[in-house]
Write a protein that holds these residues in place. Sequence first.
Motif, mmCIF file in Angstrom:
data_model
loop_
_atom_site.group_PDB
_atom_site.id
_atom_site.type_symbol
_atom_site.label_atom_id
_atom_site.label_comp_id
_atom_site.label_asym_id
_atom_site.label_seq_id
_atom_site.Cartn_x
_atom_site.Cartn_y
_atom_site.Cartn_z
ATOM 1 N N ALA A 4 0.830 -1.201 0.000
ATOM 2 C CA ALA A 4 0.000 0.000 0.000
ATOM 3 C C ALA A 4 0.869 1.257 0.000
ATOM 4 O O ALA A 4 0.581 2.227 -0.719
ATOM 5 C CB ALA A 4 -0.924 -0.004 1.210
ATOM 6 N N ALA A 5 1.940 1.232 0.794
ATOM 7 C CA ALA A 5 2.833 2.385 0.849
ATOM 8 C C ALA A 5 3.501 2.629 -0.497
ATOM 9 O O ALA A 5 3.684 3.780 -0.920
ATOM 10 C CB ALA A 5 3.890 2.170 1.931
ATOM 11 N N ARG A 30 0.947 4.290 -2.831
ATOM 12 C CA ARG A 30 0.764 5.709 -2.474
ATOM 13 C C ARG A 30 1.958 6.534 -2.933
ATOM 14 O O ARG A 30 1.797 7.649 -3.456
ATOM 15 C CB ARG A 30 0.535 5.861 -0.973
ATOM 16 N N ASP A 31 3.162 5.981 -2.758
ATOM 17 C CA ASP A 31 4.371 6.707 -3.173
ATOM 18 C C ASP A 31 4.406 6.874 -4.691
ATOM 19 O O ASP A 31 4.686 7.973 -5.198
ATOM 20 C CB ASP A 31 5.608 5.952 -2.698
ATOM 21 N N ALA A 34 1.905 6.866 -6.736
ATOM 22 C CA ALA A 34 0.852 7.797 -7.137
ATOM 23 C C ALA A 34 1.329 9.241 -7.011
ATOM 24 O O ALA A 34 1.131 10.060 -7.921
ATOM 25 C CB ALA A 34 -0.399 7.567 -6.304
ATOM 26 N N ARG A 35 1.966 9.565 -5.892
ATOM 27 C CA ARG A 35 2.480 10.929 -5.693
ATOM 28 C C ARG A 35 3.558 11.266 -6.726
ATOM 29 O O ARG A 35 3.600 12.387 -7.255
ATOM 30 C CB ARG A 35 3.050 11.069 -4.288
ATOM 31 N N LEU A 61 -7.389 1.919 0.922
ATOM 32 C CA LEU A 61 -6.199 2.400 0.223
ATOM 33 C C LEU A 61 -6.590 3.382 -0.870
ATOM 34 O O LEU A 61 -5.961 4.434 -1.029
ATOM 35 C CB LEU A 61 -5.418 1.227 -0.365
ATOM 36 N N ASP A 99 -7.288 6.662 0.613
ATOM 37 C CA ASP A 99 -6.056 7.356 1.005
ATOM 38 C C ASP A 99 -5.358 7.974 -0.200
ATOM 39 O O ASP A 99 -4.903 9.124 -0.150
ATOM 40 C CB ASP A 99 -5.098 6.377 1.692
ATOM 41 N N VAL A 100 -5.265 7.216 -1.294
ATOM 42 C CA VAL A 100 -4.620 7.746 -2.501
ATOM 43 C C VAL A 100 -5.402 8.933 -3.038
ATOM 44 O O VAL A 100 -4.816 9.955 -3.420
ATOM 45 C CB VAL A 100 -4.500 6.639 -3.569
ATOM 46 N N THR A 101 -6.712 8.842 -3.040
ATOM 47 C CA THR A 101 -7.548 9.952 -3.513
ATOM 48 C C THR A 101 -7.323 11.200 -2.668
ATOM 49 O O THR A 101 -7.246 12.318 -3.198
ATOM 50 C CB THR A 101 -9.029 9.540 -3.485
ATOM 51 N N ASP A 152 -4.589 11.854 -1.021
ATOM 52 C CA ASP A 152 -3.196 12.290 -1.190
ATOM 53 C C ASP A 152 -3.017 13.209 -2.393
ATOM 54 O O ASP A 152 -2.138 14.074 -2.389
ATOM 55 C CB ASP A 152 -2.276 11.077 -1.412
ATOM 56 N N THR A 181 -13.332 7.165 -4.651
ATOM 57 C CA THR A 181 -12.481 7.789 -5.652
ATOM 58 C C THR A 181 -13.248 8.916 -6.331
ATOM 59 O O THR A 181 -14.420 9.146 -6.061
ATOM 60 C CB THR A 181 -12.030 6.744 -6.684
#
Length: 255
Positions: free
Chosen positions: A159-160, A163-164, A166-167, A186, A189-191, A193, A207
């Motif tokens: 998951a981390a 997220r990384d 995606a950023r 998850l 969280d990405v949405t 971020d 989303t």
Amino acid sequence: MPTVQEIRRASAGDEPLTMLTAYDAPTASIVDAAGIDVILVGDSVGNAMLGYDSTLPVTLEEIESHTGAVVRATEDALVVADMPFLSYGTTEGEGIENAGRLVKEAGANAVKLESGPHTVDLTERLVQLGIPVMAHLGLTPQRRNQMGYVRQGTTDAAAAEIRDLARRHEAAGAFSLVLEHVPADLAADVTADLDIPVIGIGAGPETDGQVLVVTDVIGLSDSSPPFAEQFGDVRGEMEAAVDAFREAVEDGDFP
């Protein structure tokens, strides 16, 4: 037609984005007339239309041909062309040339990359050259031989990483992100971020939009993934029509 910048500015709280695949002019015309925001000419054409058992055999020429058909039938939706397996990721120059073909020759408004650490720099370079990029994380079917066709991001480390990545793709200039077959928390969280919209497929309700394969939506597929939903029964209608034609000819009722 929504512009890339208008899609980029879409966010949770506004009207959700809608995206469907299309692979031919008649389908694209129907999808476009329904007011769908984005049409994806996906490499899922391999499974959905070309008889392949995966997306891996799909060629750039096939995507280019189907993209041209969709573009010619579309007036309002943003058309995004999928970059097929091994059309990028080998050398930067080849990836740029192939993406350029889909925009310059087939008429796509943007390209989609199944993304990873190897596509961050390519995304940045394509955007610098004026080729908008939609990123794609989570389940990426082109890597099915490596990761299987299972839900992704189910461990803390996985998951981390999503997220990384995606950023990093947002920072590289991607205007949106497809997030496929990941846990809903998850995806939420990405949405949260990102400032660019996240379009989910099998990623829960939080989303900025949703995408599905059109043959699943209309009920034409032999089988559908567990996260898809059938909104019609086109397969049943086609079977009934073909049976009716055969019977009418055999009975002498047609012509």
